[in-house]
Design a protein around this motif. Structure first.
Motif, PDB file in Angstrom:
ATOM      1  N   GLY A  67       0.812  -1.215   0.000  1.00  0.00           N
ATOM      2  CA  GLY A  67       0.000   0.000   0.000  1.00  0.00           C
ATOM      3  C   GLY A  67       0.837   1.253   0.000  1.00  0.00           C
ATOM      4  N   ARG A  68       1.923   1.247   0.763  1.00  0.00           N
ATOM      5  CA  ARG A  68       2.816   2.410   0.798  1.00  0.00           C
ATOM      6  C   ARG A  68       3.505   2.602  -0.547  1.00  0.00           C
ATOM      7  N   MET A  69       3.925   1.497  -1.156  1.00  0.00           N
ATOM      8  CA  MET A  69       4.565   1.593  -2.468  1.00  0.00           C
ATOM      9  C   MET A  69       3.588   2.100  -3.521  1.00  0.00           C
ATOM     10  N   LEU A  70       2.353   1.575  -3.510  1.00  0.00           N
ATOM     11  CA  LEU A  70       1.354   2.028  -4.474  1.00  0.00           C
ATOM     12  C   LEU A  70       1.095   3.519  -4.304  1.00  0.00           C
ATOM     13  N   HIS A  71       0.994   3.973  -3.062  1.00  0.00           N
ATOM     14  CA  HIS A  71       0.787   5.397  -2.801  1.00  0.00           C
ATOM     15  C   HIS A  71       1.930   6.220  -3.395  1.00  0.00           C
ATOM     16  N   GLU A  72       3.160   5.773  -3.222  1.00  0.00           N
ATOM     17  CA  GLU A  72       4.310   6.481  -3.789  1.00  0.00           C
ATOM     18  C   GLU A  72       4.256   6.482  -5.320  1.00  0.00           C
ATOM     19  N   GLY A  73       3.822   5.381  -5.911  1.00  0.00           N
ATOM     20  CA  GLY A  73       3.686   5.334  -7.365  1.00  0.00           C
ATOM     21  C   GLY A  73       2.645   6.313  -7.870  1.00  0.00           C
ATOM     22  N   VAL A  74       1.529   6.425  -7.159  1.00  0.00           N
ATOM     23  CA  VAL A  74       0.482   7.388  -7.520  1.00  0.00           C
ATOM     24  C   VAL A  74       1.021   8.808  -7.388  1.00  0.00           C
ATOM     25  N   GLU A  75       1.721   9.083  -6.296  1.00  0.00           N
ATOM     26  CA  GLU A  75       2.297  10.422  -6.097  1.00  0.00           C
ATOM     27  C   GLU A  75       3.291  10.761  -7.207  1.00  0.00           C
TER      28      GLU A  75
END
Length: 106
Positions: free
Chosen positions: A46-54
């Motif tokens: 989830g943290r990685m996906l959030h960083e990818g979206v950002e």
């Protein structure tokens, strides 16, 4: 661009990539793909996906983000604002769906 996460032992624990869908920057649609983690149940994905979206929003300036999710992972992507935009389809004998997140204000 790739997003990597290293664990305490200095090994890669997960990664994903962000790129222009169909290599068409003018369309403004970034794509996230190849999301993989080696550590499960820790919130790392989830943290990685959030960083990818950002990254897609702030570095690429994307108007929309697209991905193809394995059907069982729909909820994982929905937590980051993605919505299913297709019927299920098979890829490598695994059911997938297309998902998108429209970036408001872009």
């Amino acid at each position: 661009m790739h997003v990597f996460c290293w664990n305490d032992a200095g090994r890669v624990a997960g990664c994903l990539r962000v790129f222009w869908k169909d290599h068409d920057e003018a369309a403004g649609v970034a794509q996230i793909g190849r999301v993989v983690t080696l550590e499960h149940g820790t919130g790392l994905g989830g943290r990685m996906l959030h960083e990818g979206v950002e990254l897609a929003i702030n570095k690429f300036g994307a108007k929309k983000i697209y991905l193809e999710a394995q059907e069982y992972a729909i909820g994982y992507y929905a937590k980051e604002g993605f919505e299913v935009v297709s019927e299920p389809f098979m890829e490598d004998w695994i059911p997938h769906v297309k998902m998108e997140r429209v970036i408001i204000g872009k």
